[in-house]
Design a protein around this motif. Structure first.
Motif, PDB file in Angstrom:
ATOM      1  N   ILE A 212      59.302  57.476  70.903  1.00 17.52           N
ATOM      2  CA  ILE A 212      59.314  56.133  70.318  1.00 17.52           C
ATOM      3  C   ILE A 212      60.742  55.597  70.247  1.00 17.52           C
ATOM      4  O   ILE A 212      60.981  54.400  70.443  1.00 17.52           O
ATOM      5  N   GLN A 213      61.702  56.485  69.973  1.00 21.36           N
ATOM      6  CA  GLN A 213      63.096  56.074  69.811  1.00 21.36           C
ATOM      7  C   GLN A 213      63.914  56.189  71.096  1.00 21.36           C
ATOM      8  O   GLN A 213      65.127  56.011  71.073  1.00 21.36           O
ATOM      9  N   THR A 217      63.568  51.843  76.209  1.00 25.50           N
ATOM     10  CA  THR A 217      62.128  51.874  76.491  1.00 25.50           C
ATOM     11  C   THR A 217      61.339  51.314  75.306  1.00 25.50           C
ATOM     12  O   THR A 217      61.853  51.208  74.189  1.00 25.50           O
ATOM     13  N   ARG A 218      60.107  50.973  75.584  1.00 23.96           N
ATOM     14  CA  ARG A 218      59.187  50.542  74.521  1.00 23.96           C
ATOM     15  C   ARG A 218      57.839  51.224  74.735  1.00 23.96           C
ATOM     16  O   ARG A 218      57.423  51.464  75.876  1.00 23.96           O
ATOM     17  N   THR A 250      52.493  52.931  65.153  1.00 30.00           N
ATOM     18  CA  THR A 250      53.096  52.465  66.404  1.00 30.00           C
ATOM     19  C   THR A 250      52.152  51.543  67.164  1.00 30.00           C
ATOM     20  O   THR A 250      52.577  50.563  67.788  1.00 30.00           O
ATOM     21  N   PRO A 255      56.728  46.100  65.112  1.00 31.06           N
ATOM     22  CA  PRO A 255      57.945  46.905  64.974  1.00 31.06           C
ATOM     23  C   PRO A 255      58.874  46.326  63.917  1.00 31.06           C
ATOM     24  O   PRO A 255      58.946  45.106  63.721  1.00 31.06           O
ATOM     25  N   ASP A 259      63.616  48.631  65.285  1.00 32.49           N
ATOM     26  CA  ASP A 259      62.841  48.925  66.496  1.00 32.49           C
ATOM     27  C   ASP A 259      62.797  47.724  67.425  1.00 32.49           C
ATOM     28  O   ASP A 259      62.884  47.855  68.648  1.00 32.49           O
ATOM     29  N   THR A 260      62.657  46.522  66.827  1.00 29.37           N
ATOM     30  CA  THR A 260      62.603  45.298  67.633  1.00 29.37           C
ATOM     31  C   THR A 260      63.910  45.108  68.405  1.00 29.37           C
ATOM     32  O   THR A 260      63.907  44.779  69.595  1.00 29.37           O
ATOM     33  N   ARG A 262      65.961  47.388  69.308  1.00 33.01           N
ATOM     34  CA  ARG A 262      66.100  48.404  70.339  1.00 33.01           C
ATOM     35  C   ARG A 262      65.177  48.135  71.522  1.00 33.01           C
ATOM     36  O   ARG A 262      65.530  48.376  72.677  1.00 33.01           O
ATOM     37  N   GLN A 263      63.974  47.635  71.236  1.00 32.81           N
ATOM     38  CA  GLN A 263      62.977  47.475  72.290  1.00 32.81           C
ATOM     39  C   GLN A 263      63.077  46.143  73.028  1.00 32.81           C
ATOM     40  O   GLN A 263      62.592  46.018  74.153  1.00 32.81           O
ATOM     41  N   ALA A 266      64.490  46.295  76.416  1.00 33.93           N
ATOM     42  CA  ALA A 266      63.977  47.445  77.166  1.00 33.93           C
ATOM     43  C   ALA A 266      63.435  47.016  78.524  1.00 33.93           C
ATOM     44  O   ALA A 266      62.610  46.110  78.623  1.00 33.93           O
ATOM     45  N   ALA A 269      58.967  51.143  80.125  1.00 33.49           N
ATOM     46  CA  ALA A 269      57.943  51.357  79.106  1.00 33.49           C
ATOM     47  C   ALA A 269      57.194  52.652  79.377  1.00 33.49           C
ATOM     48  O   ALA A 269      57.149  53.135  80.509  1.00 33.49           O
TER      49      ALA A 269
END
Length: 458
Positions: A212-213, A217-218, A250, A255, A259-260, A262-263, A266, A269
């Motif tokens: 997830i982290q 990537t997402r 998840t 998110p 998280d938003t 970071r993703q 991205a 996926a």
């Protein structure tokens, strides 16, 4: 002084000859008879199972000598070749194994293929006991049409490739080249396909968090796969519950800010496709490589861990240019003289004692199948070592002295086989560490067996 010295000697001599007092612990000499005091033991395989077995034997029998045979030029098995490079902490057990290998009563015999260079019956004739700990070096096939197409690989081969297993080398120089190839990868989406559902996944919560982290990537999860799951997880064990709750969050929650952020940028996926079973690898129009995979849609019969996936009759096609099968490892038979169950992929045994072959034992994945983690293998291997020592104490192993490696060394020499010692490995280890420093890495693995032998002056 003289009387005092005499009294000490007299007391010591009396202690050596007297029977044990009630409730006392027998000494080593009292526990093992004369013929048991210097057992020669052979372990085949230098992965965790082999080293943990050797460690137990050496710790609990102060006169035992253990030779560890390994087909590779280097030791440590899956700890070296099967652990992801970004999990160096898992490889810390190598320090423990190194301490064992450096003991005067232990010897590493690398570059020896048991079953080819030396037969198991020859080992059994030279040693009081032989322990097979050679692991699961093959992969289970999907057994579907198209599996032979270019573009289809086993996860085992892929892991061996980026970890520098010599048999999985390509024409490029790995491992640094593997990193370069992965950096240039055009893969944008990775689908992880499973026959069953969220309550039956085999990965851990730690592995899920890492995915997830994963930077750049997402995750893609279908909320429909989790309908009604909130009520069903109330009764499951806590580790499974926490894992499923993270999956649920998840899949169904928006998110958070971190998280938003970071993703959002991205470019790649990954996603989980539950209730799908591979049915056929689809070829490209010219038939020269894999271009997709046909999945059978499944449903579950039963509940919990025991639930079984059955086809619904529906299918879906998933376009892809690379297929990695990850449905398990399996062991191979090592020698015609050793019983082997091809269906289960294990050596038939009772608590590590090979069925119907006295003096022959097994530990690790070849004993129980490819399940569990390093700690599981440790416990399993200690148990095999315990059974062997029990048999030794009970007089069930061959009496009298055995030549051990002296006999095998003569055989190998006559066959042109030159084993590699642990001190040889330490020279290769130093070379790898030296090469890695220039690239800012812990080591740069040597990959070519001929280069390794050349560095050893062979």
């Amino acid at each position: 002084m003289a009387p005092r010295c005499w009294r000490w000697w007299h007391w010591s001599a009396w202690r050596r000859t007297r029977p044990p007092l009630p409730g006392s612990t027998p000494s080593f000499r009292q526990r093992f008879s004369t013929q048991e005091q210097h057992p020669q033991i052979c372990v085949v395989g230098s992965g965790p199972a082999g080293f943990y077995t050797a460690q137990h034997l050496l710790k609990h029998h102060p006169q035992a000598h253990v030779d560890i045979y390994e087909k590779q030029l280097v030791p440590f098995g899956l700890v070296r070749f099967g652990v992801a490079p970004d999990h160096p902490e898992v490889k810390n057990v190598i320090n423990t194994f190194t301490q064992t290998a450096r003991l005067a009563r232990c010897a590493f015999r690398g570059n020896v293929v048991v079953g080819r260079d030396v037969a198991v019956p020859e080992l059994r004739a030279a040693y009081h006991a032989v322990v097979l700990s050679y692991g699961a070096e093959d992969h289970r096939a999907l057994e579907i049409p198209g599996e032979e197409l270019p573009g289809v690989f086993s996860a085992r081969a892929f892991v061996g490739w980026y970890n520098g297993l010599p048999e999985n080398r390509e024409k490029t120089d790995i491992t640094e080249a593997a990193l370069g190839v992965l950096r240039q990868s055009r893969v944008k989406t990775v689908w992880i396909v499973g026959r069953r559902g969220p309550l039956q996944v085999s990965f851990t919560i730690k592995e899920l968090r890492e995915m997830i982290q994963l930077p750049g990537t997402r995750p893609i999860l279908d909320p429909a796969d989790f309908l009604g799951l909130q009520d069903r997880i109330k009764e499951v064990p806590r580790p499974r519950k926490r894992l499923t709750e993270l999956l649920l969050r998840t899949a169904t929650e928006k998110p958070g800010t971190e998280d938003t952020a970071r993703q959002a940028p991205a470019s790649r996926a990954w996603g989980l496709r539950f209730f799908r079973s591979p049915q056929q690898v689809l070829p490209s129009p010219d038939g020269r490589r894999a271009a997709g995979i046909r999945l059978a849609v499944t449903r579950l019969e039963g509940v919990g861990e025991a639930a079984r996936a059955v086809p619904t009759g529906d299918t879906e096609d998933l376009p892809c240019g690379l297929v990695l099968s990850s449905v398990g490892y399996k062991s191979r038979p090592i020698d015609p003289s050793v019983p082997f169950d091809p269906k289960l992929g294990v050596i038939p045994n009772m608590e590590g004692r090979v069925v119907a072959v006295p003096g022959l034992y097994c530990s690790g994945w070849v004993k129980r199948g490819p399940t569990g983690v390093i700690a599981t293998t440790m416990t399993d291997s200690f148990l095999t070592g315990q059974m062997l020592l029990q048999d030794l104490k009970a007089g069930l192993l061959p009496p009298g002295p055995r030549p051990g490696y002296a006999a095998i060394e003569a055989l190998l020499s006559s066959r042109g086989v030159r084993p590699v010692s642990f001190s040889d490995w330490e020279k290769l280890d130093a070379e790898e560490v030296s090469r890695g420093k220039g690239a800012g890495k812990p080591r740069e693995k040597l990959l070519d067996p001929q280069e390794m032998l050349g560095l050893l002056g062979r």
